[in-house]
Enzyme design. Structure first.
Site, mmCIF file in Angstrom:
data_model
loop_
_atom_site.group_PDB
_atom_site.id
_atom_site.type_symbol
_atom_site.label_atom_id
_atom_site.label_comp_id
_atom_site.label_asym_id
_atom_site.label_seq_id
_atom_site.Cartn_x
_atom_site.Cartn_y
_atom_site.Cartn_z
ATOM 1 N N ASP A 62 -40.167 10.291 10.517
ATOM 2 C CA ASP A 62 -38.862 10.692 9.990
ATOM 3 C C ASP A 62 -37.864 10.886 11.127
ATOM 4 O O ASP A 62 -36.697 10.528 11.006
ATOM 5 C CB ASP A 62 -38.982 11.989 9.176
ATOM 6 C CG ASP A 62 -37.600 12.510 8.819
ATOM 7 O OD1 ASP A 62 -36.888 11.807 8.076
ATOM 8 O OD2 ASP A 62 -37.208 13.571 9.323
ATOM 9 N N HIS B 34 -35.837 25.589 2.086
ATOM 10 C CA HIS B 34 -35.082 24.619 2.880
ATOM 11 C C HIS B 34 -33.707 24.425 2.275
ATOM 12 O O HIS B 34 -33.558 24.305 1.065
ATOM 13 C CB HIS B 34 -35.825 23.273 2.896
ATOM 14 C CG HIS B 34 -35.093 22.214 3.660
ATOM 15 N ND1 HIS B 34 -35.182 22.096 5.024
ATOM 16 C CD2 HIS B 34 -34.233 21.252 3.247
ATOM 17 C CE1 HIS B 34 -34.413 21.100 5.429
ATOM 18 N NE2 HIS B 34 -33.824 20.573 4.373
ATOM 19 N N SER C 228 -37.178 12.217 3.550
ATOM 20 C CA SER C 228 -37.013 12.796 4.881
ATOM 21 C C SER C 228 -37.251 14.315 4.840
ATOM 22 O O SER C 228 -38.045 14.864 5.607
ATOM 23 C CB SER C 228 -35.587 12.481 5.365
ATOM 24 O OG SER C 228 -35.245 13.233 6.485
ATOM 25 N N LYS D 265 -41.090 16.569 6.023
ATOM 26 C CA LYS D 265 -41.166 17.679 6.988
ATOM 27 C C LYS D 265 -41.719 18.944 6.334
ATOM 28 O O LYS D 265 -42.492 19.680 6.933
ATOM 29 C CB LYS D 265 -39.773 17.939 7.591
ATOM 30 C CG LYS D 265 -39.376 16.843 8.571
ATOM 31 C CD LYS D 265 -37.957 16.977 9.063
ATOM 32 C CE LYS D 265 -36.954 16.539 8.022
ATOM 33 N NZ LYS D 265 -35.706 15.977 8.513
ATOM 34 N N ARG E 162 -30.931 6.022 10.996
ATOM 35 C CA ARG E 162 -30.036 6.063 9.833
ATOM 36 C C ARG E 162 -28.695 6.669 10.209
ATOM 37 O O ARG E 162 -27.643 6.238 9.740
ATOM 38 C CB ARG E 162 -30.676 6.895 8.704
ATOM 39 C CG ARG E 162 -31.833 6.171 8.016
ATOM 40 C CD ARG E 162 -32.652 7.138 7.170
ATOM 41 N NE ARG E 162 -31.846 7.869 6.228
ATOM 42 C CZ ARG E 162 -32.082 9.123 5.846
ATOM 43 N NH1 ARG E 162 -33.142 9.780 6.304
ATOM 44 N NH2 ARG E 162 -31.289 9.728 4.995
HETATM 45 N N1 URA Z 1 -31.655 16.283 6.163
HETATM 46 C C1 URA Z 1 -32.803 15.669 6.506
HETATM 47 O O1 URA Z 1 -33.717 16.289 7.033
HETATM 48 N N2 URA Z 1 -32.901 14.350 6.272
HETATM 49 C C2 URA Z 1 -31.933 13.620 5.710
HETATM 50 O O2 URA Z 1 -32.111 12.440 5.517
HETATM 51 C C3 URA Z 1 -30.732 14.268 5.369
HETATM 52 C C4 URA Z 1 -30.641 15.611 5.595
#
Ligand code: URA
Length: 441
Positions: free
Chosen positions: A161, A82, A183, A187, A168
């Site tokens: 999220d 990621h 966050s 995932k 946010r």
């Molecule tokens: N990428 C994400 O998936 N979440 C965040 O809070 C910031 C960047």
């Protein structure tokens, strides 16, 4: 339990219990907690932070708020990768076939682009016929058969999220280390990989502006991964300019093919060898970093990684000839040269500004329903450290027509370049590596 008490608790810097965090996450998903209370809580977190235990509990509660993918039907150690976001970042297109060619199964679910950053799925769809929606059974069967598949994220991954991040985004509460860490990791954990390699960017085009902040974010993510039994390693990498030279969907596929052919820009190749090396190590396919690097270099030099890309394209309905003949990819009708308006050395290229310019040319989406043009984009001719003279090309825009939009993008690209009289200090692409064993600089 009352949300107002939890907001107050966080505002005064007290630690929330696992039960309180579950109450919050359930309330966010069900809608029982109104957005204004969630936003007030997120703002309190921005000011007072969260402990490691709170961050881990929030991550797990968000990961469990929707589907949790079970990849156990795929043989081997599944290693996910990621990136915290970048411009020109086509590493997945390179890493998936390259790492699969070295024996690590890649079962990758990726996203689409929004705003100034591109998404792997849009890039793959620049290849005519490439299917990014596969059934679960077809996805598993393909990875078991050829070692790699990349599909769009489907189903209901971490809905808590999704809601919290959207809130946010509009309440100025994105840049909090525990909130970003939970966050991202919620995932990744829900997506089911056994181990995770993170590319945490810092610089003008990244959430984290300094290397030290990026290290703090990486430490938080590695701690979460370790806590939930997913071996996690993070590379801290520079985003003071876009990655590679090409930005735009088909252009990025072309550059990925160049790397897989053993050509292409050094920064992109180097980052792929670094991240791919960690993937091989976590996947148990290399003894140490030097061995991992040697195996990846062999996969590039022998053509095995490029053949794996062709196999991936064919398995998902695209024309595998693209891997040998990238000129088959969509090409823009016109080119516009962007010239330097002064002499100097390139010190940086504002990645976000380049991403926005590419989006305005049609390579990305301003809103999630916008259509994209696969052919358009930006080719960076000059990169950091290069010396240019007034009138030299900085970049070439690949556009639909030489119109007003192209002229505006041209201006935006020119001003994204920071030129100075003296050469810039050399800056390593990979600044540090964070693992459960600590920070290695
Ligand atoms: N990428 C994400 O998936 N979440 C965040 O809070 C910031 C960047």
């Amino acid at each position: 339990m009352r949300m107002v008490d939890l907001i107050r608790k966080k505002r005064t810097g007290e630690e929330m219990t696992a039960e309180e965090i579950r109450f919050l996450v359930n309330g966010v998903v069900s809608g029982a907690i109104p957005d204004y209370q969630t936003a007030a809580w997120a703002m309190a977190v921005c000011f007072t932070g969260m402990t490691a235990a709170e961050t881990a509990n929030l991550t797990l509660a968000m990961a469990q708020s929707g589907d949790v993918v079970d990849l156990s039907g795929i043989r081997g150690v599944k290693v996910d990768k990621h990136s915290t976001g970048g411009v020109g970042d086509k590493t997945t297109l390179i890493l998936a076939p390259m790492v699969a060619a070295c024996g690590v199964p890649v079962a990758k679910m990726s996203g689409r682009g929004l705003g100034h950053t591109g998404g792997t799925i849009d890039k793959l769809e620049a290849i005519a016929g490439f299917r990014t929606e596969l059934s679960r059974d077809a996805f598993f069967a393909q990875v078991n058969e050829i070692g790699v598949s990349v599909i769009g994220q489907s189903g209901n991954i971490a809905p808590a999220d999704k809601k919290l991040y959207a809130l946010r985004d509009v309440t100025g509460t994105v840049d909090s280390i525990p909130l970003i860490a939970s966050s991202v990791m919620s995932k990744k954990i829900a997506a089911g990989a056994d181990a995770i390699v993170l590319d945490v960017k810092f610089g003008s085009g990244a959430f984290m502006k300094t290397a030290e902040d990026a290290i703090e974010l990486a430490k938080a993510m590695v701690a979460i991964g370790t806590e939930v039994g997913r071996n996690t390693v993070a590379a801290i990498t520079d985003m003071d300019q876009p990655l590679g030279r090409l930005i735009g969907n088909a252009l990025e596929v072309r550059e990925a093919i160049e790397i897989l052919r053993g050509e292409g820009p050094d920064d992109l190749r180097e980052l792929c060898l670094e991240l791919g090396g960690h993937m091989l190590l976590l996947g148990g396919k290399a003894a140490d970093r030097a061995d991992a690097r040697a195996k990846l270099e062999r996969a590039l030099a022998s053509g095995e990684a490029l053949r794996k890309l062709a196999q991936l394209i064919a398995a998902q309905g695209g024309d595998p000839a693209v891997a040998e003949r990238p000129e088959l990819l969509p090409q823009a009708a016109a080119r516009v040269r962007v010239a330097a308006d002064a002499d100097g050395y390139v010190h940086g290229i504002d990645a976000e500004a380049i991403g926005v310019a590419a989006m305005r040319l049609g390579a990305g989406r301003a809103t999630k329903d916008d259509a994209i043009d696969y052919a358009v984009g930006i080719e960076l001719v000059a990169k950091r450290g290069d010396r240019v003279r007034r009138g030299d090309p900085l970049a070439v825009l690949h556009v639909r027509a030489e119109d007003e939009a192209a002229a505006a993008a041209s201006e935006q690209v020119r001003s994204a370049y920071a030129l100075e009289a003296e050469p810039p200090a050399r800056q390593p692409l990979v600044y540090a590596v964070v693992s459960k064993d600590g920070v290695e600089r």
